[in-house]
Design a protein around this motif. Structure first.
Motif, PDB file in Angstrom:
ATOM      1  N   HIS A 191     -12.171 -11.544  14.757  1.00 12.53           N
ATOM      2  CA  HIS A 191     -13.803 -11.162  15.351  1.00 12.53           C
ATOM      3  C   HIS A 191     -13.835 -11.810  16.360  1.00 12.53           C
ATOM      4  N   TYR A 192     -13.150 -12.343  16.995  1.00 10.22           N
ATOM      5  CA  TYR A 192     -13.939 -12.427  18.826  1.00 10.22           C
ATOM      6  C   TYR A 192     -11.959 -11.853  19.705  1.00 10.22           C
ATOM      7  N   ARG A 193     -12.659 -11.065  20.460  1.00  8.80           N
ATOM      8  CA  ARG A 193     -11.580 -11.165  21.388  1.00  8.80           C
ATOM      9  C   ARG A 193     -11.619 -11.636  22.362  1.00  8.80           C
ATOM     10  N   GLY A 194     -10.969 -11.895  23.831  1.00  3.75           N
ATOM     11  CA  GLY A 194     -10.723 -12.413  24.830  1.00  3.75           C
ATOM     12  C   GLY A 194     -10.716 -10.940  25.997  1.00  3.75           C
ATOM     13  N   GLN A 195     -10.491 -11.015  27.091  1.00  2.00           N
ATOM     14  CA  GLN A 195     -10.564  -9.719  28.305  1.00  2.00           C
ATOM     15  C   GLN A 195      -8.884  -9.840  28.780  1.00  2.00           C
ATOM     16  N   GLY A 196      -8.650 -11.004  28.895  1.00  2.00           N
ATOM     17  CA  GLY A 196      -6.854 -10.510  29.471  1.00  2.00           C
ATOM     18  C   GLY A 196      -6.517 -11.084  30.182  1.00  2.00           C
ATOM     19  N   THR A 197      -5.781 -11.345  31.048  1.00  2.00           N
ATOM     20  CA  THR A 197      -5.369 -12.498  31.997  1.00  2.00           C
ATOM     21  C   THR A 197      -3.798 -11.211  32.791  1.00  2.00           C
ATOM     22  N   GLN A 198      -3.972 -10.552  33.206  1.00  2.00           N
ATOM     23  CA  GLN A 198      -2.549 -10.621  33.679  1.00  2.00           C
ATOM     24  C   GLN A 198      -1.382 -11.042  34.224  1.00  2.00           C
ATOM     25  N   VAL A 199      -0.398 -10.690  33.501  1.00  2.00           N
ATOM     26  CA  VAL A 199       0.603 -11.743  33.818  1.00  2.00           C
ATOM     27  C   VAL A 199       1.710 -10.573  34.633  1.00  2.00           C
ATOM     28  N   THR A 200       2.465 -10.726  36.141  1.00  2.00           N
ATOM     29  CA  THR A 200       3.090 -10.286  36.384  1.00  2.00           C
ATOM     30  C   THR A 200       4.896 -10.395  36.571  1.00  2.00           C
ATOM     31  N   VAL A 201       5.962 -10.164  35.944  1.00  2.00           N
ATOM     32  CA  VAL A 201       7.400 -10.696  36.627  1.00  2.00           C
ATOM     33  C   VAL A 201       8.234  -9.858  37.106  1.00  2.00           C
ATOM     34  N   SER A 202       8.727  -9.982  38.771  1.00  2.00           N
ATOM     35  CA  SER A 202       9.302  -9.266  39.490  1.00  2.00           C
ATOM     36  C   SER A 202      10.584  -9.818  39.513  1.00  2.00           C
ATOM     37  N   VAL A 206      -0.757  -7.673  29.934  1.00  2.00           N
ATOM     38  CA  VAL A 206      -2.007  -7.699  30.119  1.00  2.00           C
ATOM     39  C   VAL A 206      -1.978  -9.359  28.741  1.00  2.00           C
ATOM     40  N   TYR A 207      -2.742 -10.051  28.737  1.00  2.00           N
ATOM     41  CA  TYR A 207      -1.816 -10.933  27.617  1.00  2.00           C
ATOM     42  C   TYR A 207      -3.858 -11.648  27.006  1.00  2.00           C
ATOM     43  N   TYR A 208      -4.188 -11.867  25.514  1.00  2.00           N
ATOM     44  CA  TYR A 208      -4.869 -11.811  25.897  1.00  2.00           C
ATOM     45  C   TYR A 208      -5.051 -12.609  24.452  1.00  2.00           C
ATOM     46  N   CYS A 209      -6.655 -13.189  23.934  1.00  2.00           N
ATOM     47  CA  CYS A 209      -6.758 -14.868  23.460  1.00  2.00           C
ATOM     48  C   CYS A 209      -7.679 -13.965  22.023  1.00  2.00           C
ATOM     49  N   ALA A 210      -7.389 -14.494  20.844  1.00  2.00           N
ATOM     50  CA  ALA A 210      -8.351 -14.345  19.870  1.00  2.00           C
ATOM     51  C   ALA A 210      -8.280 -14.684  18.466  1.00  2.00           C
ATOM     52  N   GLN A 221     -17.318 -17.347  23.058  1.00  2.00           N
ATOM     53  CA  GLN A 221     -16.537 -16.548  24.261  1.00  2.00           C
ATOM     54  C   GLN A 221     -15.295 -16.852  24.444  1.00  2.00           C
ATOM     55  N   LEU A 222     -13.550 -16.407  24.454  1.00  2.00           N
ATOM     56  CA  LEU A 222     -12.684 -16.554  24.534  1.00  2.00           C
ATOM     57  C   LEU A 222     -12.242 -16.291  25.983  1.00  2.00           C
ATOM     58  N   VAL A 223     -12.731 -16.611  26.930  1.00  2.00           N
ATOM     59  CA  VAL A 223     -11.461 -16.872  27.858  1.00  2.00           C
ATOM     60  C   VAL A 223     -10.155 -17.327  28.638  1.00  2.00           C
ATOM     61  N   GLU A 224      -9.570 -16.249  28.915  1.00  2.00           N
ATOM     62  CA  GLU A 224      -7.795 -16.666  29.442  1.00  2.00           C
ATOM     63  C   GLU A 224      -7.935 -16.931  30.634  1.00  2.00           C
ATOM     64  N   SER A 225      -7.131 -17.428  30.953  1.00  2.00           N
ATOM     65  CA  SER A 225      -6.575 -17.626  32.462  1.00  2.00           C
ATOM     66  C   SER A 225      -5.119 -18.129  32.309  1.00  2.00           C
ATOM     67  N   GLY A 226      -4.404 -18.745  33.805  1.00  2.00           N
ATOM     68  CA  GLY A 226      -3.042 -18.851  34.158  1.00  2.00           C
ATOM     69  C   GLY A 226      -2.057 -17.545  34.441  1.00  2.00           C
ATOM     70  N   MET A 240      -6.544 -18.605  15.407  1.00  2.00           N
ATOM     71  CA  MET A 240      -6.167 -18.314  16.587  1.00  2.00           C
ATOM     72  C   MET A 240      -4.844 -17.438  17.132  1.00  2.00           C
ATOM     73  N   GLY A 241      -5.036 -16.222  18.320  1.00  2.00           N
ATOM     74  CA  GLY A 241      -3.606 -15.561  18.667  1.00  2.00           C
ATOM     75  C   GLY A 241      -3.101 -15.620  19.490  1.00  2.00           C
ATOM     76  N   TRP A 242      -2.510 -14.965  20.351  1.00  2.00           N
ATOM     77  CA  TRP A 242      -2.032 -13.801  21.197  1.00  2.00           C
ATOM     78  C   TRP A 242      -1.564 -12.789  20.814  1.00  2.00           C
ATOM     79  N   PHE A 243      -1.785 -11.775  21.602  1.00  2.00           N
ATOM     80  CA  PHE A 243      -1.564 -10.595  22.077  1.00  2.00           C
ATOM     81  C   PHE A 243      -1.164 -10.202  23.574  1.00  2.00           C
ATOM     82  N   ARG A 244      -0.437  -9.214  23.970  1.00  2.00           N
ATOM     83  CA  ARG A 244      -0.048  -8.501  24.971  1.00  2.00           C
ATOM     84  C   ARG A 244       0.000  -7.095  24.731  1.00  2.00           C
ATOM     85  N   GLN A 245      -0.156  -6.723  25.984  1.00  2.00           N
ATOM     86  CA  GLN A 245      -0.359  -4.901  26.250  1.00  2.00           C
ATOM     87  C   GLN A 245       0.105  -4.722  27.295  1.00  2.00           C
TER      88      GLN A 245
END
Length: 122
Positions: free
Chosen positions: A111-122, A90-94, A2-7, A31-36
């Protein structure tokens, strides 16, 4: 596994942020990081060989992003500096158990992917 993103959160332009990805029961090698971003396709940020700590970054991500892994905590990190509104996503780890490890590895090749954590920059 289980991969759980935070922060994630809301920050101001120019701020820094550290994302974490807790990887329970994972002992693989990559392991890697992605964003959408809204309305855009998911894109790779970086990948890391967990045993050697060798890293690869997408060309557009070099300089401001740093990927790392803490073996003791079994946690993947992404440090992001000089954030701009264009980093809002949304930033994801895998993670993957075997095979090639690089920023060029696609999201669905992990093979495994997290649910993501939202990053908002203003």
């Amino acid at each position: 596994v289980q991969l759980v993103e935070s922060g994630g959160g809301s920050v101001q332009t120019g701020d820094s942020l550290r994302l974490s990805c807790s990887a329970s029961d994972y002992s693989g090698h990559c392991m890697g990081w992605f964003r959408q971003a809204p309305g855009k396709e998911r894109e790779a940020i970086a990948a890391i060989y967990t045993e050697t700590h060798s890293t690869n970054y997408a060309n557009s991500m070099t300089g401001r992003f740093t990927i790392s892994k803490d073996h003791v905590k079994n946690t993947l990190y992404l440090i992001m500096n000089s954030l701009t509104p264009e980093d809002t996503a949304v930033y994801y780890c895998a993670a993957k158990d075997y095979g090639f490890c690089s920023d060029s590895v696609g999201w669905t090749d992990y093979h495994y992917r997290g649910q993501g954590t939202q990053v908002t920059v203003s």
